[in-house]
Design a protein around this motif. Sequence first.
Motif, PDB file in Angstrom:
ATOM      1  N   TYR A  46       0.814  -1.222   0.000  1.00 61.78           N
ATOM      2  CA  TYR A  46       0.000   0.000   0.000  1.00 61.78           C
ATOM      3  C   TYR A  46       0.848   1.273   0.000  1.00 61.78           C
ATOM      4  O   TYR A  46       0.301   2.377   0.087  1.00 61.78           O
ATOM      5  CB  TYR A  46      -0.935   0.016   1.213  1.00 61.78           C
ATOM      6  CG  TYR A  46      -2.018  -1.029   1.154  1.00 61.78           C
ATOM      7  CD1 TYR A  46      -3.160  -0.833   0.388  1.00 61.78           C
ATOM      8  CD2 TYR A  46      -1.890  -2.229   1.856  1.00 61.78           C
ATOM      9  CE1 TYR A  46      -4.163  -1.791   0.324  1.00 61.78           C
ATOM     10  CE2 TYR A  46      -2.891  -3.189   1.803  1.00 61.78           C
ATOM     11  CZ  TYR A  46      -4.015  -2.967   1.034  1.00 61.78           C
ATOM     12  OH  TYR A  46      -5.001  -3.922   0.968  1.00 61.78           O
ATOM     13  N   THR A  49      -0.185   4.344  -1.982  1.00 57.57           N
ATOM     14  CA  THR A  49      -1.582   4.738  -1.804  1.00 57.57           C
ATOM     15  C   THR A  49      -1.765   5.603  -0.557  1.00 57.57           C
ATOM     16  O   THR A  49      -0.839   5.809   0.225  1.00 57.57           O
ATOM     17  CB  THR A  49      -2.484   3.498  -1.675  1.00 57.57           C
ATOM     18  OG1 THR A  49      -2.329   2.925  -0.361  1.00 57.57           O
ATOM     19  CG2 THR A  49      -2.149   2.448  -2.725  1.00 57.57           C
ATOM     20  N   TYR A  51      -3.273   4.697   1.974  1.00 60.07           N
ATOM     21  CA  TYR A  51      -3.195   3.856   3.178  1.00 60.07           C
ATOM     22  C   TYR A  51      -1.801   3.889   3.804  1.00 60.07           C
ATOM     23  O   TYR A  51      -1.605   3.402   4.922  1.00 60.07           O
ATOM     24  CB  TYR A  51      -3.545   2.404   2.847  1.00 60.07           C
ATOM     25  CG  TYR A  51      -4.989   2.172   2.496  1.00 60.07           C
ATOM     26  CD1 TYR A  51      -6.001   2.442   3.402  1.00 60.07           C
ATOM     27  CD2 TYR A  51      -5.347   1.662   1.245  1.00 60.07           C
ATOM     28  CE1 TYR A  51      -7.336   2.222   3.084  1.00 60.07           C
ATOM     29  CE2 TYR A  51      -6.676   1.434   0.917  1.00 60.07           C
ATOM     30  CZ  TYR A  51      -7.665   1.712   1.839  1.00 60.07           C
ATOM     31  OH  TYR A  51      -8.986   1.498   1.516  1.00 60.07           O
ATOM     32  N   GLU A 135      -5.059   6.019  -7.849  1.00 60.24           N
ATOM     33  CA  GLU A 135      -4.915   5.107  -6.708  1.00 60.24           C
ATOM     34  C   GLU A 135      -5.912   3.956  -6.810  1.00 60.24           C
ATOM     35  O   GLU A 135      -5.562   2.781  -6.588  1.00 60.24           O
ATOM     36  CB  GLU A 135      -5.145   5.889  -5.408  1.00 60.24           C
ATOM     37  CG  GLU A 135      -5.157   5.019  -4.159  1.00 60.24           C
ATOM     38  CD  GLU A 135      -5.560   5.788  -2.917  1.00 60.24           C
ATOM     39  OE1 GLU A 135      -5.211   5.336  -1.819  1.00 60.24           O
ATOM     40  OE2 GLU A 135      -6.248   6.828  -3.016  1.00 60.24           O
ATOM     41  N   LEU A 136      -7.146   4.255  -7.165  1.00 66.10           N
ATOM     42  CA  LEU A 136      -8.162   3.218  -7.292  1.00 66.10           C
ATOM     43  C   LEU A 136      -7.814   2.244  -8.407  1.00 66.10           C
ATOM     44  O   LEU A 136      -8.003   1.026  -8.264  1.00 66.10           O
ATOM     45  CB  LEU A 136      -9.522   3.865  -7.545  1.00 66.10           C
ATOM     46  CG  LEU A 136     -10.749   2.953  -7.510  1.00 66.10           C
ATOM     47  CD1 LEU A 136     -10.786   2.108  -6.251  1.00 66.10           C
ATOM     48  CD2 LEU A 136     -12.026   3.786  -7.642  1.00 66.10           C
ATOM     49  N   TYR A 138      -4.838   1.423  -9.283  1.00 66.09           N
ATOM     50  CA  TYR A 138      -3.764   0.593  -8.705  1.00 66.09           C
ATOM     51  C   TYR A 138      -4.361  -0.490  -7.801  1.00 66.09           C
ATOM     52  O   TYR A 138      -3.984  -1.681  -7.894  1.00 66.09           O
ATOM     53  CB  TYR A 138      -2.802   1.486  -7.912  1.00 66.09           C
ATOM     54  CG  TYR A 138      -1.744   0.732  -7.122  1.00 66.09           C
ATOM     55  CD1 TYR A 138      -0.541   0.364  -7.714  1.00 66.09           C
ATOM     56  CD2 TYR A 138      -1.954   0.409  -5.780  1.00 66.09           C
ATOM     57  CE1 TYR A 138       0.437  -0.327  -6.991  1.00 66.09           C
ATOM     58  CE2 TYR A 138      -0.987  -0.279  -5.046  1.00 66.09           C
ATOM     59  CZ  TYR A 138       0.209  -0.639  -5.652  1.00 66.09           C
ATOM     60  OH  TYR A 138       1.164  -1.326  -4.921  1.00 66.09           O
ATOM     61  N   LEU A 139      -5.293  -0.114  -6.934  1.00 64.69           N
ATOM     62  CA  LEU A 139      -5.894  -1.079  -6.014  1.00 64.69           C
ATOM     63  C   LEU A 139      -6.676  -2.149  -6.775  1.00 64.69           C
ATOM     64  O   LEU A 139      -6.620  -3.337  -6.421  1.00 64.69           O
ATOM     65  CB  LEU A 139      -6.806  -0.356  -5.019  1.00 64.69           C
ATOM     66  CG  LEU A 139      -6.107   0.594  -4.042  1.00 64.69           C
ATOM     67  CD1 LEU A 139      -7.134   1.380  -3.238  1.00 64.69           C
ATOM     68  CD2 LEU A 139      -5.180  -0.169  -3.102  1.00 64.69           C
ATOM     69  N   LYS A 142      -4.246  -4.603  -8.360  1.00 65.38           N
ATOM     70  CA  LYS A 142      -3.618  -5.477  -7.373  1.00 65.38           C
ATOM     71  C   LYS A 142      -4.625  -6.352  -6.621  1.00 65.38           C
ATOM     72  O   LYS A 142      -4.241  -7.153  -5.760  1.00 65.38           O
ATOM     73  CB  LYS A 142      -2.839  -4.642  -6.350  1.00 65.38           C
ATOM     74  CG  LYS A 142      -1.679  -3.829  -6.930  1.00 65.38           C
ATOM     75  CD  LYS A 142      -0.534  -4.721  -7.355  1.00 65.38           C
ATOM     76  CE  LYS A 142       0.664  -3.904  -7.797  1.00 65.38           C
ATOM     77  NZ  LYS A 142       1.791  -4.745  -8.274  1.00 65.38           N
ATOM     78  N   LEU A 144      -6.947  -5.258  -4.505  1.00 63.42           N
ATOM     79  CA  LEU A 144      -6.928  -4.777  -3.124  1.00 63.42           C
ATOM     80  C   LEU A 144      -8.134  -3.916  -2.762  1.00 63.42           C
ATOM     81  O   LEU A 144      -8.149  -3.294  -1.706  1.00 63.42           O
ATOM     82  CB  LEU A 144      -5.654  -3.955  -2.882  1.00 63.42           C
ATOM     83  CG  LEU A 144      -4.335  -4.708  -3.024  1.00 63.42           C
ATOM     84  CD1 LEU A 144      -3.162  -3.740  -2.929  1.00 63.42           C
ATOM     85  CD2 LEU A 144      -4.219  -5.797  -1.962  1.00 63.42           C
ATOM     86  N   ILE A 145      -9.151  -3.876  -3.604  1.00 61.64           N
ATOM     87  CA  ILE A 145     -10.315  -3.063  -3.264  1.00 61.64           C
ATOM     88  C   ILE A 145     -11.106  -3.717  -2.133  1.00 61.64           C
ATOM     89  O   ILE A 145     -10.985  -4.914  -1.874  1.00 61.64           O
ATOM     90  CB  ILE A 145     -11.237  -2.845  -4.481  1.00 61.64           C
ATOM     91  CG1 ILE A 145     -11.783  -4.193  -4.978  1.00 61.64           C
ATOM     92  CG2 ILE A 145     -10.530  -2.084  -5.576  1.00 61.64           C
ATOM     93  CD1 ILE A 145     -12.942  -4.060  -5.948  1.00 61.64           C
ATOM     94  N   ASP A 146     -11.905  -2.904  -1.453  1.00 61.73           N
ATOM     95  CA  ASP A 146     -12.783  -3.414  -0.406  1.00 61.73           C
ATOM     96  C   ASP A 146     -13.834  -4.311  -1.064  1.00 61.73           C
ATOM     97  O   ASP A 146     -14.601  -3.872  -1.916  1.00 61.73           O
ATOM     98  CB  ASP A 146     -13.453  -2.241   0.304  1.00 61.73           C
ATOM     99  CG  ASP A 146     -14.373  -2.677   1.440  1.00 61.73           C
ATOM    100  OD1 ASP A 146     -14.493  -3.897   1.679  1.00 61.73           O
ATOM    101  OD2 ASP A 146     -14.965  -1.800   2.088  1.00 61.73           O
ATOM    102  N   PHE A 255     -12.998   1.665  -1.240  1.00 61.80           N
ATOM    103  CA  PHE A 255     -11.878   1.790  -0.300  1.00 61.80           C
ATOM    104  C   PHE A 255     -12.270   1.164   1.041  1.00 61.80           C
ATOM    105  O   PHE A 255     -13.421   1.132   1.419  1.00 61.80           O
ATOM    106  CB  PHE A 255     -11.508   3.250  -0.101  1.00 61.80           C
ATOM    107  CG  PHE A 255     -10.762   3.824  -1.289  1.00 61.80           C
ATOM    108  CD1 PHE A 255      -9.382   3.738  -1.360  1.00 61.80           C
ATOM    109  CD2 PHE A 255     -11.440   4.442  -2.322  1.00 61.80           C
ATOM    110  CE1 PHE A 255      -8.678   4.270  -2.440  1.00 61.80           C
ATOM    111  CE2 PHE A 255     -10.752   4.971  -3.412  1.00 61.80           C
ATOM    112  CZ  PHE A 255      -9.374   4.884  -3.469  1.00 61.80           C
TER     113      PHE A 255
END
Length: 255
Positions: A46, A49, A51, A135-136, A138-139, A142, A144-146, A255
């Motif tokens: 992270y 980001t 985070y 950033e979103l 990227y998440l 990866k 890594l989103i909620d 997020f």
Amino acid sequence: MRPPAIAGFIGNAALRRDKIGESPCQVHSFKRGKELFYLKASPAVYAPTTYSVQREAAILGWLAGRLNVPEVVLTASSDTHEYMITRAVPGVPLSARVEAGQPVIELFLEALRQVQSVSAAGCPFDAGAHFRLRELDYLLDKGLIDEEYDLTPWPGLATPQDLVARLHATIPQEDLVFAHGDLGDSNVFVDQHDQLHFIDFGRGGLADRWMDIAFAHRNLREDVSEQAAAQLLPGLGLPDAPSKREFFEQLDELF
């Protein structure tokens, strides 16, 4: 294994996990003597980001003397994590007053006023819509989103990719101010003198003024009442911007 400086500061103190919030960061409280501290750790993936606790530590350092924020005691990194130790702020979270049924609208308005009165001049932190959408992306890339997202409030959105496409297509023209980035009743503390203190600034930086307003409005709508949320808006001294409020609520959903 924690870096030696972090481990040395904690010593033999008992760590107590803080389960409030939905961030992938781990937060523990501990005491040294009679003083309360917090250890916050973010996984290395992270780091690019909002985070990142190294990002948050830098923002808190910049805000010192500008807002009532936690004192950063120590930061360190390992191959797997970033770490930050902060001194606890006084008071109780605004959520305690919400849960007790006490009036909070004026406190939300004061929180917005204080944060947005921080001069944007020279602020080195970008938290604008284009930055947050990168950033979103990227998440998402990866994984890594909620995963507990809920798109039902917005017809026509079935997948995270639908939401991201909608966001890219509806980026508002931004009226940049300093923004907290996650202004809710668990991140605003009220002390015994009704002074406000703010925590959790990873998403802080220059952003549209309606981002923080949107979160405060949603907080009141969901945790107090629709009426309370409606009462917030006239106190802003601004014409309502429902399309911006919707954009920032949608932006926050993954997020």
